[in-house]
Motif scaffolding. Sequence first.
Motif, mmCIF file in Angstrom:
data_model
loop_
_atom_site.group_PDB
_atom_site.id
_atom_site.type_symbol
_atom_site.label_atom_id
_atom_site.label_comp_id
_atom_site.label_asym_id
_atom_site.label_seq_id
_atom_site.Cartn_x
_atom_site.Cartn_y
_atom_site.Cartn_z
ATOM 1 N N PHE A 1 3.336 5.489 6.656
ATOM 2 C CA PHE A 1 4.604 5.595 5.954
ATOM 3 C C PHE A 1 5.668 6.409 6.667
ATOM 4 O O PHE A 1 6.820 6.380 6.257
ATOM 5 C CB PHE A 1 4.392 6.106 4.523
ATOM 6 C CG PHE A 1 3.986 4.986 3.602
ATOM 7 C CD1 PHE A 1 4.942 4.138 3.079
ATOM 8 C CD2 PHE A 1 2.659 4.740 3.323
ATOM 9 C CE1 PHE A 1 4.585 3.080 2.268
ATOM 10 C CE2 PHE A 1 2.286 3.674 2.523
ATOM 11 C CZ PHE A 1 3.246 2.844 1.983
ATOM 12 N N THR B 1 8.485 4.136 7.761
ATOM 13 C CA THR B 1 9.156 3.577 6.588
ATOM 14 C C THR B 1 10.075 4.617 5.955
ATOM 15 O O THR B 1 11.209 4.324 5.589
ATOM 16 C CB THR B 1 8.108 3.123 5.553
ATOM 17 O OG1 THR B 1 7.219 2.219 6.196
ATOM 18 C CG2 THR B 1 8.750 2.434 4.378
ATOM 19 N N GLU C 1 14.157 4.785 5.545
ATOM 20 C CA GLU C 1 14.754 5.077 4.249
ATOM 21 C C GLU C 1 15.758 6.228 4.377
ATOM 22 O O GLU C 1 16.855 6.176 3.822
ATOM 23 C CB GLU C 1 13.619 5.454 3.282
ATOM 24 C CG GLU C 1 14.060 5.914 1.923
ATOM 25 C CD GLU C 1 14.274 4.758 0.969
ATOM 26 O OE1 GLU C 1 13.891 3.630 1.314
ATOM 27 O OE2 GLU C 1 14.845 4.999 -0.099
ATOM 28 N N VAL D 1 12.773 10.843 -4.792
ATOM 29 C CA VAL D 1 12.663 9.853 -5.863
ATOM 30 C C VAL D 1 11.998 8.582 -5.333
ATOM 31 O O VAL D 1 11.057 8.059 -5.921
ATOM 32 C CB VAL D 1 14.057 9.540 -6.458
ATOM 33 C CG1 VAL D 1 13.971 8.370 -7.422
ATOM 34 C CG2 VAL D 1 14.620 10.765 -7.157
ATOM 35 N N ARG E 1 8.217 6.800 -6.122
ATOM 36 C CA ARG E 1 8.081 5.409 -6.552
ATOM 37 C C ARG E 1 7.111 4.671 -5.619
ATOM 38 O O ARG E 1 6.261 3.918 -6.065
ATOM 39 C CB ARG E 1 9.451 4.733 -6.558
ATOM 40 C CG ARG E 1 9.465 3.440 -7.324
ATOM 41 C CD ARG E 1 10.875 3.026 -7.674
ATOM 42 N NE ARG E 1 11.765 3.225 -6.537
ATOM 43 C CZ ARG E 1 13.041 3.561 -6.646
ATOM 44 N NH1 ARG E 1 13.574 3.736 -7.817
ATOM 45 N NH2 ARG E 1 13.789 3.704 -5.576
ATOM 46 N N ARG E 2 7.261 4.934 -4.330
ATOM 47 C CA ARG E 2 6.339 4.325 -3.367
ATOM 48 C C ARG E 2 4.904 4.704 -3.669
ATOM 49 O O ARG E 2 3.993 3.869 -3.632
ATOM 50 C CB ARG E 2 6.654 4.815 -1.956
ATOM 51 C CG ARG E 2 7.791 4.113 -1.312
ATOM 52 C CD ARG E 2 7.898 4.544 0.143
ATOM 53 N NE ARG E 2 9.247 4.373 0.630
ATOM 54 C CZ ARG E 2 9.811 3.195 0.808
ATOM 55 N NH1 ARG E 2 9.134 2.094 0.573
ATOM 56 N NH2 ARG E 2 11.038 3.099 1.226
ATOM 57 N N ASP F 1 3.609 2.748 -6.611
ATOM 58 C CA ASP F 1 3.337 1.362 -6.215
ATOM 59 C C ASP F 1 2.064 1.279 -5.380
ATOM 60 O O ASP F 1 1.219 0.418 -5.593
ATOM 61 C CB ASP F 1 4.491 0.814 -5.363
ATOM 62 C CG ASP F 1 5.626 0.305 -6.214
ATOM 63 O OD1 ASP F 1 5.535 0.428 -7.443
ATOM 64 O OD2 ASP F 1 6.609 -0.213 -5.648
ATOM 65 N N LEU F 2 1.976 2.191 -4.423
ATOM 66 C CA LEU F 2 0.856 2.141 -3.499
ATOM 67 C C LEU F 2 -0.463 2.328 -4.236
ATOM 68 O O LEU F 2 -1.454 1.651 -3.947
ATOM 69 C CB LEU F 2 1.028 3.224 -2.430
ATOM 70 C CG LEU F 2 0.046 3.119 -1.273
ATOM 71 C CD1 LEU F 2 0.324 1.863 -0.468
ATOM 72 C CD2 LEU F 2 0.146 4.347 -0.388
ATOM 73 N N VAL G 1 -1.139 1.482 -7.277
ATOM 74 C CA VAL G 1 -1.458 0.219 -7.947
ATOM 75 C C VAL G 1 -1.981 -0.800 -6.942
ATOM 76 O O VAL G 1 -2.978 -1.487 -7.168
ATOM 77 C CB VAL G 1 -0.213 -0.333 -8.675
ATOM 78 C CG1 VAL G 1 -0.522 -1.706 -9.263
ATOM 79 C CG2 VAL G 1 0.235 0.613 -9.765
ATOM 80 N N ALA G 2 -1.292 -0.884 -5.794
ATOM 81 C CA ALA G 2 -1.688 -1.866 -4.780
ATOM 82 C C ALA G 2 -3.112 -1.595 -4.298
ATOM 83 O O ALA G 2 -3.902 -2.526 -4.097
ATOM 84 C CB ALA G 2 -0.716 -1.833 -3.600
ATOM 85 N N PHE H 1 3.115 -7.671 -5.529
ATOM 86 C CA PHE H 1 4.327 -7.395 -6.292
ATOM 87 C C PHE H 1 5.550 -7.224 -5.415
ATOM 88 O O PHE H 1 5.544 -7.556 -4.229
ATOM 89 C CB PHE H 1 4.123 -6.275 -7.294
ATOM 90 C CG PHE H 1 3.463 -5.047 -6.761
ATOM 91 C CD1 PHE H 1 2.085 -4.929 -6.770
ATOM 92 C CD2 PHE H 1 4.217 -4.015 -6.255
ATOM 93 C CE1 PHE H 1 1.472 -3.787 -6.287
ATOM 94 C CE2 PHE H 1 3.615 -2.867 -5.772
ATOM 95 C CZ PHE H 1 2.244 -2.752 -5.786
ATOM 96 N N ASN I 1 5.668 -1.213 -0.123
ATOM 97 C CA ASN I 1 4.846 -0.266 -0.863
ATOM 98 C C ASN I 1 3.450 -0.780 -1.153
ATOM 99 O O ASN I 1 2.731 -0.170 -1.918
ATOM 100 C CB ASN I 1 5.535 0.103 -2.184
ATOM 101 C CG ASN I 1 6.888 0.724 -1.940
ATOM 102 O OD1 ASN I 1 7.279 0.935 -0.796
ATOM 103 N ND2 ASN I 1 7.602 1.002 -3.001
ATOM 104 N N HIS J 1 5.967 -1.832 9.709
ATOM 105 C CA HIS J 1 7.422 -1.650 9.714
ATOM 106 C C HIS J 1 8.128 -2.455 10.801
ATOM 107 O O HIS J 1 9.350 -2.470 10.849
ATOM 108 C CB HIS J 1 7.774 -0.168 9.837
ATOM 109 C CG HIS J 1 7.300 0.452 11.110
ATOM 110 N ND1 HIS J 1 8.090 0.526 12.223
ATOM 111 C CD2 HIS J 1 6.109 0.977 11.451
ATOM 112 C CE1 HIS J 1 7.389 1.097 13.190
ATOM 113 N NE2 HIS J 1 6.198 1.377 12.747
#
Lengths: 287, 268, 274
Positions: B168, B171, B175, B211, B215-216, B219-220, B222-223, C86, C91, C138
């Motif tokens: 990350f 990434t 961002e 923030v 959120r990432r 999501d991660l 859950v993934a 999703f 993510n 990425h």
Amino acid sequence: MSIDLKNVDYVYDSGEPFEYFALRGISLHIDDGAFVGIVGRTGSGKSTLVEHLNGLLFSTRGDVIVDDEIVSNQRAVLAKVRRRVGIVFQYPEDQFFAETIFEEIAFGCRNYGFSKEQVDESVHKAMSIVGLDPERFLPLSPFQLSGGEQRRVAIASVIAMGQKYIVLDEPTAGLDSGSKLAVLAELESLRQTANVTVILVSHNMDEVAEFCKQVIVLDEGTVAFQGSTDAFFRDADLVDRTGLELPESYRLARALKDCGSTLTVNECSTGRMLDSLRLCVSEQGGA
Amino acid sequence: MALSRSFVLGQHYPGTSAVHQSGALVKLVSTIALMIGVFVATKTVQYIPIVLLLAVGIGVSRIPLRFFARGLKPILFLIVLTVVVQVFFTPGTVIWQFWFVRITREGLGLAGFILCRLVLLTLVSVLLTASTSPIELTDAVSDLLKPLSHIGVPSAEIALVMSIAMRFVPTILEETERIIRAQVSRGARIGEGSLVVRMKSFIPILIPLFVSSFRRADDLAVAMEARGFRVGSPRTRYHARHFQSFDAFILLGTAAALSGVILWRLFL
Amino acid sequence: MIRLDKVSYQIETSAGAVQVLRDIDLELPDGSISAIVGPNGSGKSTLARLVSGLLRPTSGSVHLLSGIGSLVVTDVRPGLDVGLVFQNPDNQLVATTVEDDIAFGLENLELPHAEMVQRVGDALHLLGLEQFRDYPPHRLSGGQKQKVAIAGVLAMKPSFLILDEATSLLDPTNRREVMQTVLRLNHELGIGIIMVTHLLDEVLVASRVGVLTNGQLAAWDSPRAIFSNPVVVKEGDLVLPLSTRASFLMQERWTDFPLCLTPEEFARAACQLI
């Protein structure tokens, strides 16, 4: 007054083995008070182009001219250019940081040295343009809003600065269909009432056909078309070559023509197309 | 763009050489051993065994020397500073003097020694990270920590956390650039003005970044769960470790170089 | 087949219990393509997570019905039975290379090494990602990332794939490419597809469309039936296709004019008329 680009090149990693022309010989002209679309497939250079308009990037060759000012990285020039050109980036609500919506929208105004009264007035005006009640919303946290409301606050945080040119990168992405139309209609009224030039970067051709009178089409870092939106969508081959889709109204008109139907409607935006179909139907029915 | 690009280019240099293909754990152990060797040595000549092994390693890896030079760049300032300090401020036999500036024989010798030490430490670690993919490296760290799992250290989870962090970093750098662009377009002046003003100017960047990172993370999680991950459940490993003949060469070479340095220091 | 029986889901908040979904009955046959639509906050993502086995319903049941001859009823196992992809591709990718990411789920399944290699290879091939095997995520485009996410799920060989707004962050070209891939997987492997979406083209490829409003299933029908009912269309936050609006217009004069969903269909019908 206008935005002009003269033969602009932008090269990433200039001189390196991986040097890459993101923009190549771009010349274009954006008139004051217009509603212009910038379209093109991913990687065609749209984002790079947009970042040239307020001096986030500087051309490798050629000039970017905003109202007779050649954009350069001199501090005084940059300040002037950024006062004129505002950008609403994709998913602008991702930039929220303030405790209240008022503070969020006031951020830009304060950065540009507005007086307390000016800040107050600009924030209220921006909120009413995007159709949110200032009294109710301003004290709230921007993080507690719904998606559509967040997007509007984010747009308000840019238009509050009162720039002459507003560039929006996919302002309707991820919104529900009601908010989509509302946001675009608000931009159109902003253009009409405040004489702001609206530059819309979009992948949604229906949207572009509906709202943009002119369109700039990018393909592999060059300008493939520049002129009236209608003229572009009538040239289905060009639309296809540039990797874009026809809006549904143009597809429908073409399909009717191709199968030789006696119902002939003009290729044009959705609303006008339905009107012309209605007219056609009543004539046919009467005959 | 600039931030994330330079980070990407800094680390791994993919290739198919014997050095690339040999086990990450072997390379990690060897790197640690060589670093110990570098600190054990007390004279510049004692570095010879390490230099020889490193030269072979770099040669076999076929990673261009440019890449190593780039690895040295970030510590260039440190090297210059320590060398200058050593050269000018070491007392001893004066060999050159001008006004109050004097250079001593001992100063030159010490400067050379420190220079070699810093350069060697850097080159050894660059060879490791350049020839080993991040995932292999994290697996190796996990293997190295494995004995500690008996006393409750979650070595597999530590390795997973490391690899997710590495995944990350680019990434989140992207961002960050995105947020900076947006705030600059709203007239923000970042990193300008007095210290207090400057610190405050980072708030509009840091808060959105937090923030979005939360959120990432959501999501991660859950993934990962959606792909059958459960904390503490046993997992097999995609990267099988086969002992290669070059692994033996690295281990033996390292053992030889390390004992060479130690013997040299003790007996010569 | 996945069967939802009177599925309700509620969450406890500081303001008390909130009913997210209420009494949902659904049957998703093996190998079928379904779409779930509805405005933001209608409970679509919660439904996707219930169907994929990540959440358990507060009441009611989600079961997988399988087997030939005698029917076996089991709970849905996330990943193994139903794969979930999703919205934000960034993510969902865990590992530092494409190949390792696809292997992540397989490692969780504790598969032997040889089988993992085989399945990773197959998944790369199936999605046309071979040349990106060693790429870090990425360095990929959004569409490519989303394909990697699909590959990672697919390698676990689920019988259903749920795409929760999985193309909504992509541009039209990437979106089309991902959708074509998904349809091909449905066709070649018989894998069932469930799409949570608001995009017209995705709704049109489904054989059944569910419209969620305020946590309830307002409709469960074919796309044509859905679009013939403007109230349901509006409730489901769908936009009536222009061709459908044009059909309504035609029906004012020619009452037997068919309801058309695409321009091509409309043109054909218009030509037959005169």
